[in-house]
Motif scaffolding. Structure first.
Motif: not given
Length: 159
Positions: A69, A71-72
């Motif tokens: 992920d 963005e994470r």
């Protein structure tokens, strides 16, 4: 200096001004203050400068799928960098795999806790005479105190 008091982010968000005097008094005695479950509530980053924090414990959501992920991963990298600039320790909670440990190392995170290191155990089940099978060079201190702390769910060093 060996005692760390954890303040849950949700509680801090509700009454930051009320918590400041007692945390300042405890910090003056040498107690270390940690902000627990950061990232799940509504705490403002301004709280980092208003409280005598020594450690930020990132909610387990940050460790979940960190390698897949983007963005994470970016948010985690930013929080680790911010904490480093503010001379705060960062503990990433919820680490359950070797892949997560590798990603976290790559982001500069030094401490983590979770089932990868050890599940919660009853006091009678704790082994205090060495490393856990998951310990790798740099993952912990060989002393009995560190082993005990890691097995009861306190952070293990991953750098």
């Amino acid at each position: 200096a060996a005692l760390v008091l954890e303040l849950v982010e949700e509680r801090l968000a509700r009454s930051p001004d009320r918590l400041r005097p007692p945390t300042m008094a405890l910090a003056a005695l040498g107690v270390r203050i940690a902000l627990d479950d950061f990232g799940e509530g509504a705490t403002s980053l301004s709280q980092f400068g208003r409280l005598p924090l020594h450690q930020v414990k990132l909610a387990r959501v940050f460790a979940r799928n960190v390698g897949q992920d983007g963005e994470r991963r970016a948010v985690l990298a930013a929080v680790v960098s911010l904490a480093d600039e503010m001379e705060l320790e960062v503990v990433v909670e919820g680490v359950e795999s070797e892949a997560q440990v590798a990603e976290l190392r790559g982001l500069g995170a030094e401490l983590a806790q979770g089932f990868w290191f050890s599940p919660p155990r009853r006091p009678s089940e704790l082994v205090l005479d060495g490393y856990s099978p998951r310990a790798l060079p740099g993952l912990g201190d060989p002393s009995m105190v560190r082993e005990f702390m890691r097995q009861i769910g306190l952070p293990a060093r991953i750098m």
